[in-house]
Motif scaffolding. Structure first.
Motif, PDB file in Angstrom:
ATOM      1  N   THR A  47       0.838  -1.189   0.000  1.00 30.12           N
ATOM      2  CA  THR A  47       0.000   0.000   0.000  1.00 30.12           C
ATOM      3  C   THR A  47       0.882   1.251   0.000  1.00 30.12           C
ATOM      4  O   THR A  47       0.615   2.213  -0.719  1.00 30.12           O
ATOM      5  N   THR A  71      -2.083  -2.119  -5.003  1.00 30.73           N
ATOM      6  CA  THR A  71      -3.255  -2.738  -4.382  1.00 30.73           C
ATOM      7  C   THR A  71      -3.315  -4.190  -4.840  1.00 30.73           C
ATOM      8  O   THR A  71      -3.245  -4.465  -6.037  1.00 30.73           O
ATOM      9  N   ARG A 114       0.255  -0.646 -10.033  1.00 26.79           N
ATOM     10  CA  ARG A 114      -0.857  -0.111  -9.227  1.00 26.79           C
ATOM     11  C   ARG A 114      -1.768  -1.220  -8.743  1.00 26.79           C
ATOM     12  O   ARG A 114      -2.282  -1.154  -7.635  1.00 26.79           O
ATOM     13  N   GLY A 152      -7.930   1.030  -4.329  1.00 28.68           N
ATOM     14  CA  GLY A 152      -6.569   1.553  -4.311  1.00 28.68           C
ATOM     15  C   GLY A 152      -6.522   3.044  -4.052  1.00 28.68           C
ATOM     16  O   GLY A 152      -5.594   3.563  -3.446  1.00 28.68           O
TER      17      GLY A 152
END
Lengths: 293, 131
Positions: free
Chosen positions: A27, A32, A114, A216
């Motif tokens: 994180t 994510t 991501r 996310g």
């Protein structure tokens, strides 16, 4: 002499702690993790293939790790999207564990990722109890599996933060009763979102990606009732299977003991192995790691 | 069949505690297993025996205490046994916005019985010839 000693230790405490550490680390670097659970053959790979391709088209940095007992077929399929893909062979083990996942990400997961999709071993029983450090747990079921699947596998469905129905293009042919399915999901996991998809016909494509990106971005995922068990005792039992409560419950237990089968011997690693079916863009970058006990 | 992983985790944690406590033989392990923990006690018992082999837990008994899953609703009085498959919407008002699971997810080592004391202390009845 003989004595009885109170231990009061959560059995999965070690996994839960490893998962919490992984979640915090990932994180912090903006990644994510999405944990995908389903029965074998429910269409995880087909849906994921489409979602990865979509992510690539939208310029979202994604990666996928797929776990199976044997073969790298799934990685080959996922790699067609052109995103980084890694195959983990569990060599018979029925689920992934957090420490195992962490080791596989080390040195492989691109820093700018991501979203990392983890396609767990096709199994609705064993993976349910193991937090992998994910921020979104998705359980999939195809329309062919029967409307009572959520009742038959209550732990898996009860801890899901998103439920995805797959293969809706054949729903009519198999007389899928959507209302009954939704009612059964609601019984074990009230309030969880149910999304209908068809990788073949295109229904619901992009929803998984959108939900993952929203989590996310700090949007917060659904907190299942089953993950919300309150502990009366102040010292907590440490089994926060829930992702809802991100507490590490750090009390002393199980440190440094290698209880599992996840020692990576890292043999059979064939890095860079190009299964590049559509040749023109970057290497799919498939990696296979055999997992031995 | 993740019961083997669970059994190995139990054995690992008990071994560690036994080492720290100076125990030389573990005779029993008491485990609490909630109805919703996703663990089959019989399968676990089978795996436990295998996982104990060659460790300080060799031959140890596994005592499993099951825990009924119960929940309560913030808006309604009382609690209910959620059953299996679980009913997690409130049977009173039908809603689940304020439902709290009180028990049922336990998977915990409660206590361990072991032998400790001076190293080499007898752990069995002495054989008459030795006496």
């Amino acid at each position: 002499m003989c004595r009885v000693v109170d231990l009061r230790q959560a059995v999965l405490a070690k996994n839960d702690e490893a998962a919490q550490v992984l979640r915090t680390e990932l994180t912090a670097r903006g990644t994510t993790v999405v944990n995908l659970l389903s029965s074998p053959g429910s269409g995880k790979t087909a849906l994921l293939e489409r979602e990865l391709l979509l992510a690539r088209e939208r310029g979202v940095a994604v990666a996928a790790l797929t776990a199976d007992l044997a073969t790298e077929n799934d990685a080959l399929r996922l790699a067609r999207s052109g995103v980084p893909v890694k195959q983990v062979l569990t060599d018979g083990l029925c689920h992934l564990e957090a420490a195992m996942l962490g080791r596989h990400l080390d040195g492989w997961l691109p820093g700018d990722t991501r979203l990392l999709f983890v396609e767990n071993v096709g199994n609705l029983v064993c993976p349910a109890g193991y937090d992998l450090g994910e921020s979104l747990r998705v359980v999939l079921a195809s329309v062919t599996e029967g409307e009572d699947k959520p009742l038959k596998y209550p732990t898996a469905f009860g801890l899901a933060q998103l439920v995805v129905v797959t293969k809706t293009d054949i729903a009519r042919a198999v007389e899928f009763d959507e209302a009954a399915f939704r009612a059964n999901v609601e019984q074990v996991n009230p309030g969880v979102e149910v999304v209908l998809t068809s990788a073949r016909a295109g229904e619901g494509l992009g929803v998984l990606l959108d939900r993952a990106l929203a989590v996310g971005a700090g949007g917060g995922a659904h907190a299942p009732v089953m993950a919300r068990q309150q502990h009366a005792e102040a010292h907590g039992h440490g089994h926060g299977h829930g992702h809802a409560h991100a507490d590490a419950h750090g009390h002393s237990h199980g440190h440094g003991h290698d209880h599992d089968h996840d020692d990576d011997h890292d043999h059979a690693r064939d890095e860079g192995h190009d299964h590049d079916h559509d040749g023109d863009h970057e290497h799919p970058h498939v990696q296979t790691v055999a997992q031995t006990r | 069949m993740h019961e083997m992983s669970i059994a190995m985790a139990v054995v690992g944690q008990v071994e560690e505690a036994a080492r720290a406590g100076g125990a030389h033989a573990v005779t029993s392990v008491r485990l609490q297993v909630g109805e919703l923990a996703g663990v089959v006690p019989d399968a676990l018992a089978f795996c436990f025996e295998l996982a104990c082999a060659g460790t300080v837990l060799e031959g140890a008994e596994l005592v499993t205490e099951s825990v009924t899953a119960r929940a309560r609703c913030g808006s309604c009085p009382g609690t209910w046994a959620v059953g299996m498959p679980p009913e997690l919407c409130c049977p009173g008002c039908g809603r689940a916005t304020d439902v709290e699971l009180l028990s049922g997810r336990e998977l915990e080592i409660l206590s361990v019985r072991w032998e400790d004391g001076p190293a080499g202390a007898p752990t069995r009845e002495p054989i008459p010839e030795e006496a």
